[in-house]
Scaffold this active site. Structure first.
Site, PDB file in Angstrom:
ATOM      1  CG  ASP A  17      -5.798  -1.615  -4.699  1.00  0.00           C
ATOM      2  OD1 ASP A  17      -4.743  -2.214  -4.447  1.00  0.00           O
ATOM      3  OD2 ASP A  17      -6.342  -0.819  -3.903  1.00  0.00           O
ATOM      4  CB  SER A  52      -0.951  -0.037   1.197  1.00  0.00           C
ATOM      5  OG  SER A  52      -1.966   0.939   1.072  1.00  0.00           O
ATOM      6  CG  HIS A  91      -5.106  -2.595  -0.575  1.00  0.00           C
ATOM      7  ND1 HIS A  91      -4.571  -1.881  -1.628  1.00  0.00           N
ATOM      8  CD2 HIS A  91      -4.632  -2.015   0.557  1.00  0.00           C
ATOM      9  CE1 HIS A  91      -3.826  -0.896  -1.144  1.00  0.00           C
ATOM     10  NE2 HIS A  91      -3.831  -0.969   0.168  1.00  0.00           N
TER      11      HIS A  91
END
Length: 379
Positions: free
Chosen positions: A254, A158, A321
């Site tokens: 995502d 991330s 994610h």
């Protein structure tokens, strides 16, 4: 599992002046920190440095909200973490990197380690020093043996995945020329997408972030010399200039970007996207068309990286994610696969040059191996 512990970088500079100590700190002024699982056997000279994710703070109010949490202060961090996925030291769970020195760098600056503000506001007492934290951690790791690394990887998930893109060549420059250095970005390929109301909110968000943290000087000048700095926080505008081999691991759908960039609550005041964002199986046919449009825009942005032989791609069609830190998605019996290859196998084959891996999945819902996210209704 071997001992995994926290080291505060400030412990290594206790005898220096207070001015120097305050140069490299979290948002609240506390020392930065990382967890280390020492390498063993033939992996003792290899290093994997994983940068933690956790979004960003783009203004004083949001940074103050992080200041007393683990996202802004090492005082609030756990002293020990369980390492899994790419950080596991079990060869059955992490066949290529299990015996490496593995480092988890905690995220406490809110800028993907790019901030660099000298002055400290006496009222807020916020320190924007992310870029200095990055250097301090790498210097400390070098002093503890990484300066003699045979192999080294910078990775992250991330906001940490974005860190590994922004700092990829920088990391390469800080290690010996004979070290085999490569970079992995997991769910860090954020795109400049309009939301469902037609606004480009992420671009505006990044503009505020760069102003607050004074981050522009730590972005690639090859990009900032050609376009507005906030555009250079999007990987699509900087990846073509990265010289160090880079592996992009990302879900084409995502879940963070769909929730926060494509259909944030502010762009959906009636909550028509709420159930869809909670569980992709609950999306209407029109919402699926919009999400398929997001995938196409993502692939266009991804195409800017090119298909250089040194690069790797694992782009699956999951609603997910971050897939490298969780054992179930990294390497397990039912892990996601592309071409019968797990994420761990793809990354290992790419890193060691056994096989170039550059694979993009077919559109949703074709991939039955996906671990699609299902969020609690009150997320």
């Amino acid at each position: 599992m071997r001992n995994e512990y926290v080291i505060n970088v400030a412990d290594e500079i206790e005898n220096t002046t207070r001015v120097k100590q305050l140069l490299m700190v979290c948002l609240d002024g506390s020392p930065p920190a990382y967890h280390l699982s020492p390498g063993f056997g033939i992996g003792v000279d290899n290093w994997l440095v994983q940068f933690e994710g956790g979004g960003w703070c783009n203004n004083v109010t949001k940074c103050l909200a992080r200041r007393k949490t683990r996202m802004g202060s090492s005082k609030a961090m756990l002293k020990k973490l369980a390492f899994s996925g790419i950080l596991s030291n079990n060869p059955k769970h992490n066949p290529d990197f299990y015996n490496w020195n593995k480092v988890k760098v905690r995220y406490c600056d809110g800028s993907s380690f790019t901030g660099d503000v000298e002055e400290v506001d006496p009222e807020t007492k916020l320190y924007y020093r992310g870029a200095r934290v990055f250097l301090a951690v790498i210097d400390d790791l070098k002093a503890n043996g990484m300066n003699q690394a045979a192999n080294a990887i910078i990775s992250g998930c991330s906001a940490g995945g974005l860190t590994s893109i922004i700092h990829c060549d920088h990391f390469r420059s800080l290690l010996p020329e004979n070290t085999n250095v490569k970079c992995i970005s997991d769910a860090g390929y954020f795109i400049n997408e309009k939301d469902v109301s037609g606004m480009q909110r992420m671009q505006s968000f990044y503009k505020d972030l760069l102003h607050t943290h004074q981050s522009t000087k730590n972005l690639p000048s090859s990009c900032t010399s050609k376009m507005s700095p906030e555009l250079c926080f999007f990987p699509e505008n900087m990846v073509q200039e990265i010289k160090t081999p880079l592996f992009i691991l990302n879900a084409a759908y995502d879940s963070w970007q769909i929730k926060n960039s494509l259909a944030p609550g502010v762009a959906d005041p009636n909550g028509t996207w709420h159930e869809c964002k909670t569980d992709i199986r609950l999306c209407s046919s029109s919402q699926i068309r919009t999400i398929q449009g997001f995938r196409l825009d993502f692939l266009i942005a991804l195409s800017k990286i090119g298909r250089a032989a040194s690069g790797g791609l694992f782009i699956n069609s999951c609603y997910a994610h971050c897939q490298s830190e969780t054992q179930e998605t990294w390497f397990a019996e039912d892990s996601p696969v592309l071409g019968q290859t797990t994420i761990a196998e793809a990354v290992g084959e790419w890193y060691f040059g056994r096989n170039q891996f550059q694979t993009i999945d077919c559109p949703y819902p074709c991939d039955s191996t996906c671990h699609n996210r299902v969020f609690e209704d009150n997320y």
